[in-house]
Design a protein around this motif. Structure first.
Motif: not given
Lengths: 148, 116
Positions: B19-33
Motif C-alpha cells: 500500500e502506497l500512502d503518506h506513511h510510506c511515501a517519504s521512504g520510497i521517495r528517498d530510495k528512488i532518489d
C-alpha cells in the motif's frame, strides 16, 4: 443523536494510523455488503481525509483524530474530526492541485479524490479549533437484494 | 511497502509491493532518489502490478520523480500494470499528461499469442 450502529474511534495523528483508519472504514462498510469498487472508494476517501489531518491539522504536534461512522438506509456517513489549526480558506483547499506544502510533495489532490470517490463531501472548519470533514456514500443495496 | 529496483542500461525499473500512502511515501521517495543520482538513467518505470492501494500521496511521489526525469535530456517516466483503484486515482490526478502508460503484461501475452 447516537444510533445503535454508530461507531466512533479516536487515535493519534500518526502517519502509521492512516492504514488503521482505512482498515476500520473497510470493516464498518463491509456490513453493508459493498462492491469491491465501493469499498476501494471508501478506503481511498478516508485515507485522504486522515492524511490531511496528519499533515495539516497538527503541523507541529501529535493530536487526536476522531472517526465517526454511521448509516441511514443505504447511505454510509463518515466524519473525520480534528482539533487542529483549521482550514483558513476552504474554497481554495478544495481546488485541485492546491497545496500549502509543495515542499513535502503534497499533490493537492486530497479533497479532489474525496469528492470524486464519495457522493457528498462537506467541510466545516474554525481557525485554531479544528475541522470536520463529512463524507457520504450510497451503497448499492438493490444489487445486494438482487443477489440474495 | 516493499520496493524492488533493477537498473538495466539506461532504465531504472521500480516495482512497488503493498500500500502506497503518506506513511510510506517519504521512504520510497528517498530510495528512488538515491538510485536516480545516476545521471545515465533516462527512463524511469513504475511497475504498479503489486500495489494494493494508492492515494494522492502516491501521486505526489510519482509526479515529482516524473518532473525530475523530464528535466533530463531524453528523460521519460512510464507507469506499467496499473489497475483498478490505483488506475482510477492516477487518471483523476492527470498524471498521464507527464507520464506514459504501458501495459507490460498485455504486451507479454500478445507475444505469446503470436508465438502460438
Amino acid at each position: 443523536m447516537q444510533y445503535a450502529d454508530d461507531v466512533t474511534i479516536t487515535f493519534a495523528s500518526l502517519s502509521k494510523n492512516e492504514l488503521l483508519a482505512r482498515s476500520f472504514a473497510a470493516a464498518y462498510a463491509a456490513q453493508f455488503d459493498p462492491t469491491v469498487r465501493e469499498l476501494e472508494d471508501i478506503k481511498t476517501a478516508i485515507s485522504e481525509a486522515v492524511t490531511n489531518v496528519v499533515v495539516h491539522a497538527y503541523p507541529d504536534r501529535i493530536g487526536q483524530v476522531e472517526l465517526h461512522f454511521s448509516s441511514q438506509g443505504d447511505v454510509l456517513t463518515m466524519e473525520v474530526t480534528d482539533r487542529g489549526v483549521g482550514i483558513s480558506d476552504i474554497q481554495a483547499a478544495r481546488e485541485p492541485m492546491f497545496t500549502t506544502k509543495p515542499e513535502q510533495e503534497r499533490s493537492g489532490l486530497g479533497f479532489t479524490v474525496m469528492e470524486a470517490f464519495m457522493d457528498e463531501l462537506c467541510i466545516s472548519s474554525v481557525s485554531n479549533e479544528g475541522t470536520t470533514v463529512t463524507m457520504r456514500k450510497r451503497i448499492d443495496q438493490k444489487r445486494s437484494m438482487d443477489m440474495a | 511497502m516493499e520496493m524492488r529496483a533493477v537498473i538495466s542500461r539506461n532504465m531504472l525499473h521500480i516495482a512497488l509491493l503493498g500500500e502506497l500512502d503518506h506513511h510510506c511515501a517519504s521512504g520510497i521517495r528517498d530510495k528512488i532518489d538515491t538510485l536516480l543520482c545516476d545521471p545515465s538513467i533516462k527512463k524511469l518505470v513504475f511497475d504498479l502490478k503489486d500495489v494494493t492501494f494508492m492515494d494522492s500521496s502516491g501521486i505526489g511521489v510519482i509526479l515529482a520523480r516524473a518532473a525530475a526525469m523530464k528535466r533530463r535530456k531524453g528523460g521519460r517516466t512510464v507507469i506499467v500494470n496499473a489497475q483498478g483503484q490505483i488506475e482510477r486515482v492516477l487518471r483523476l490526478s492527470g498524471v498521464y499528461t507527464l507520464v506514459e502508460r504501458e501495459d507490460e503484461e498485455s504486451e507479454a501475452r500478445g507475444c505469446s499469442m503470436r508465438m502460438m
